[in-house]
Design an enzyme around this catalytic site. Sequence first.
Site, PDB file in Angstrom:
ATOM      1  N   TYR A  51     -13.290  13.814   7.824  1.00 42.99           N
ATOM      2  CA  TYR A  51     -12.550  13.755   9.088  1.00 42.99           C
ATOM      3  C   TYR A  51     -11.593  14.958   9.168  1.00 42.99           C
ATOM      4  CZ  TYR A  51     -13.949   8.777   9.352  1.00 42.99           C
ATOM      5  OH  TYR A  51     -14.640   7.588   9.398  1.00 42.99           O
TER       6      TYR A  51
ATOM      7  N   LYS B 247       2.136  -4.227   6.470  1.00 45.67           N
ATOM      8  CA  LYS B 247       2.581  -4.214   5.067  1.00 45.67           C
ATOM      9  C   LYS B 247       4.076  -3.882   4.971  1.00 45.67           C
ATOM     10  CE  LYS B 247      -1.338  -4.682   2.703  1.00 45.67           C
ATOM     11  NZ  LYS B 247      -1.598  -5.859   1.882  1.00 45.67           N
TER      12      LYS B 247
ATOM     13  N   SER C 245      -0.827   3.130  10.796  1.00 49.17           N
ATOM     14  CA  SER C 245      -1.688   2.224  11.576  1.00 49.17           C
ATOM     15  C   SER C 245      -0.968   0.880  11.698  1.00 49.17           C
ATOM     16  CB  SER C 245      -3.030   1.997  10.873  1.00 49.17           C
ATOM     17  OG  SER C 245      -2.858   1.140   9.755  1.00 49.17           O
TER      18      SER C 245
ATOM     19  N   THR D 190       0.841  -1.208   0.000  1.00 44.57           N
ATOM     20  CA  THR D 190       0.000   0.000   0.000  1.00 44.57           C
ATOM     21  C   THR D 190       0.874   1.256   0.000  1.00 44.57           C
ATOM     22  OG1 THR D 190      -1.369   1.355   1.473  1.00 44.57           O
ATOM     23  CG2 THR D 190      -0.308  -0.506   2.476  1.00 44.57           C
TER      24      THR D 190
ATOM     25  N   TYR E 164      -2.153  -1.864  10.762  1.00 42.39           N
ATOM     26  CA  TYR E 164      -2.344  -2.532   9.465  1.00 42.39           C
ATOM     27  C   TYR E 164      -1.243  -2.112   8.484  1.00 42.39           C
ATOM     28  CZ  TYR E 164      -3.652  -2.312   4.580  1.00 42.39           C
ATOM     29  OH  TYR E 164      -3.596  -2.361   3.204  1.00 42.39           O
ATOM     30  N   HIS E 165      -1.042  -0.789   8.348  1.00 45.76           N
ATOM     31  CA  HIS E 165      -0.026  -0.334   7.395  1.00 45.76           C
ATOM     32  C   HIS E 165       1.363  -0.849   7.796  1.00 45.76           C
ATOM     33  CE1 HIS E 165      -3.258   2.669   6.406  1.00 45.76           C
ATOM     34  NE2 HIS E 165      -2.852   2.350   5.200  1.00 45.76           N
TER      35      HIS E 165
HETATM   36  N1  NAD Z   1      -9.050  -1.891  -1.482  1.00 44.83           N
HETATM   37  C1  NAD Z   1      -8.115  -0.950  -1.546  1.00 44.83           C
HETATM   38  O1  NAD Z   1      -8.406   0.231  -1.795  1.00 44.83           O
HETATM   39  C2  NAD Z   1      -6.678  -1.309  -1.347  1.00 44.83           C
HETATM   40  C3  NAD Z   1      -5.717  -0.291  -1.391  1.00 44.83           C
HETATM   41  C4  NAD Z   1      -4.363  -0.613  -1.212  1.00 44.83           C
HETATM   42  C5  NAD Z   1      -3.993  -1.920  -0.989  1.00 44.83           C
HETATM   43  N2  NAD Z   1      -4.946  -2.901  -0.934  1.00 44.83           N
HETATM   44  C6  NAD Z   1      -4.519  -4.282  -0.678  1.00 44.83           C
HETATM   45  O2  NAD Z   1      -5.070  -5.157  -1.639  1.00 44.83           O
HETATM   46  C7  NAD Z   1      -5.407  -6.392  -1.024  1.00 44.83           C
HETATM   47  C8  NAD Z   1      -6.870  -6.721  -1.302  1.00 44.83           C
HETATM   48  O3  NAD Z   1      -7.697  -5.679  -0.810  1.00 44.83           O
HETATM   49  P1  NAD Z   1      -9.279  -5.831  -0.819  1.00 44.83           P
HETATM   50  O4  NAD Z   1      -9.836  -4.458  -0.699  1.00 44.83           O
HETATM   51  O5  NAD Z   1      -9.673  -6.691  -1.944  1.00 44.83           O
HETATM   52  O6  NAD Z   1      -9.494  -6.589   0.582  1.00 44.83           O
HETATM   53  P2  NAD Z   1     -10.643  -7.614   1.000  1.00 44.83           P
HETATM   54  O7  NAD Z   1     -10.652  -7.643   2.492  1.00 44.83           O
HETATM   55  O8  NAD Z   1     -11.924  -7.331   0.297  1.00 44.83           O
HETATM   56  O9  NAD Z   1     -10.079  -9.009   0.457  1.00 44.83           O
HETATM   57  C9  NAD Z   1      -9.071  -9.736   1.105  1.00 44.83           C
HETATM   58  C10 NAD Z   1      -9.392 -11.212   0.957  1.00 44.83           C
HETATM   59  O10 NAD Z   1      -8.345 -11.961   1.591  1.00 44.83           O
HETATM   60  C11 NAD Z   1      -8.928 -13.008   2.346  1.00 44.83           C
HETATM   61  N3  NAD Z   1      -7.979 -13.359   3.429  1.00 44.83           N
HETATM   62  C12 NAD Z   1      -7.563 -12.579   4.456  1.00 44.83           C
HETATM   63  N4  NAD Z   1      -6.725 -13.266   5.249  1.00 44.83           N
HETATM   64  C13 NAD Z   1      -6.591 -14.499   4.703  1.00 44.83           C
HETATM   65  C14 NAD Z   1      -5.869 -15.681   5.085  1.00 44.83           C
HETATM   66  N5  NAD Z   1      -5.124 -15.722   6.180  1.00 44.83           N
HETATM   67  N6  NAD Z   1      -5.975 -16.781   4.298  1.00 44.83           N
HETATM   68  C15 NAD Z   1      -6.739 -16.759   3.173  1.00 44.83           C
HETATM   69  N7  NAD Z   1      -7.455 -15.680   2.769  1.00 44.83           N
HETATM   70  C16 NAD Z   1      -7.376 -14.562   3.535  1.00 44.83           C
HETATM   71  C17 NAD Z   1     -10.255 -12.441   2.838  1.00 44.83           C
HETATM   72  O11 NAD Z   1     -11.195 -13.445   3.176  1.00 44.83           O
HETATM   73  C18 NAD Z   1     -10.707 -11.605   1.652  1.00 44.83           C
HETATM   74  O12 NAD Z   1     -11.524 -12.331   0.768  1.00 44.83           O
HETATM   75  C19 NAD Z   1      -5.093  -6.249   0.456  1.00 44.83           C
HETATM   76  O13 NAD Z   1      -3.842  -6.834   0.717  1.00 44.83           O
HETATM   77  C20 NAD Z   1      -5.029  -4.767   0.668  1.00 44.83           C
HETATM   78  O14 NAD Z   1      -4.170  -4.430   1.705  1.00 44.83           O
HETATM   79  C21 NAD Z   1      -6.265  -2.619  -1.100  1.00 44.83           C
END
Ligand code: NAD
Length: 390
Positions: free
Chosen positions: A255, A185, A179, A144, A181-182
């Site tokens: 916010y 990563k 955070s 991210t 979370y970040h």
């Molecule tokens: N959505 C955004 O805007 C965004 C921005 C930057 C980075 N990302 C990154 O992209 C990725 C996907 O994001 P998203 O929005 O689709 O998230 P999401 O939460 O919708 O999807 C993540 C999926 O991973 C699965 N998962 C989590 N832990 C798991 C594990 N231990 N084993 C198997 N499956 C597991 C969840 O069930 C879920 O289906 C993430 O890594 C996120 O950090 C997303």
Amino acid sequence: MRILVIGGDGYLGWPTALHLSQRGHEVAILDNLVRRSYDHELGADTLIPIPSIHERVRLWHQLTGHHIQLYIGDLCDYTFFEPAFKGFAPDAVVHFGEQRSAPYSMIDRRHATYTQTNNVVGTLNLLYAIAEHAPDCHLVKLGTMGEYGTPNIDIEEGYITITHNGRTDTLPFPKQPGSFYHLSKVHDSHNIMFACRIWGIRATDLNQGVVYGVETDATNLDPRLLTRFDYDAVFGTALNRFIVQAVCGVPLTVYGQGGQTRGFLDIRDTLACVELALLNPADRGEFRVFNQFTEQFNVLQLAELVKHAAAAHGINAQIEHLENPRVEKESHYYNAKHQKLIDLGLQPHYLSDTLIDSVMHIVNNHKHLVRHDTIMPSVRWRATQSPTHS
Ligand SMILES: NC(=O)c1ccc[n+]([C@@H]2O[C@H](COP(=O)([O-])OP(=O)(O)OC[C@H]3O[C@@H](n4cnc5c(N)ncnc54)[C@H](O)[C@@H]3O)[C@@H](O)[C@H]2O)c1
């Protein structure tokens, strides 16, 4: 290519899996479906109802003839993951499978340790599986832009060349995430970089901005293929929240001052970027970092864009400033490079009234499902007690 999409039941993983399948790759999805249980825990839900992953994959097969293999289980459980990985024998892995919400990771100690364990251990398991069973496999990992934070200098793509006391080196760009979370990563990035160095595996870290939009070519084949849409305070993005608030006729809640600037991209560009990374793999031993976003906005600008798009529908959206539940700069310098994916051929879709309009239309169709009580922030960065979620 044989491509394993980890996290393929999620917001981005599902349309990515369909896109790659549509392009003729052999695709498998691995997911433990934990994203659906966060919703049960929080009393939230995707505004666009989504069928079970088994139904979605069945429907995709009926509509297109393409088969997507399913592995339902936890990446952190190596007794499940190792045989699944060996069985599918991927040429490449796209790793989306992490807990991805900053507020979720800040609820309390339990959610912080869960987030870091899930994300860091999962990625470590994947690195070991690649090194032991498929050392040529290309890892495309979703990182991210939030890893960098908001430094008062330009943000480079992964590395910065520094001259210090007369000596020069190219080093990982400093990380100041906002955070737990970040931070997970950042820990992942360090582990992947180390694995590339010691085992010679190939990896691309996609430091992605905030993604918006729901429709892609593949998901538009049938409404039941649409991906999830989150708008609650824990998993929803500011833009999604503003669109829901505008459609529901309540004020858009910014916010603080709203000067927080971030990188953004259209979901169709996420698919394109992942595909470009897969088709142009990193070299053996290379840890490559791409900044994956196409435009920068601050939160107030997003609210203004939604207000403007809503006006075309006769909605007079009001903007309200809330006390910021996060600890972050509300007015700061932000200039992040994002050239490498463009050099590989990315043709960006930019945020437009038309895109906001199309999302407003989908939200309006599901307006009756909006859970209003999930929109206001309940997680505070400075809280020392966390009575709301035990
Ligand atoms: N959505 C955004 O805007 C965004 C921005 C930057 C980075 N990302 C990154 O992209 C990725 C996907 O994001 P998203 O929005 O689709 O998230 P999401 O939460 O919708 O999807 C993540 C999926 O991973 C699965 N998962 C989590 N832990 C798991 C594990 N231990 N084993 C198997 N499956 C597991 C969840 O069930 C879920 O289906 C993430 O890594 C996120 O950090 C997303």
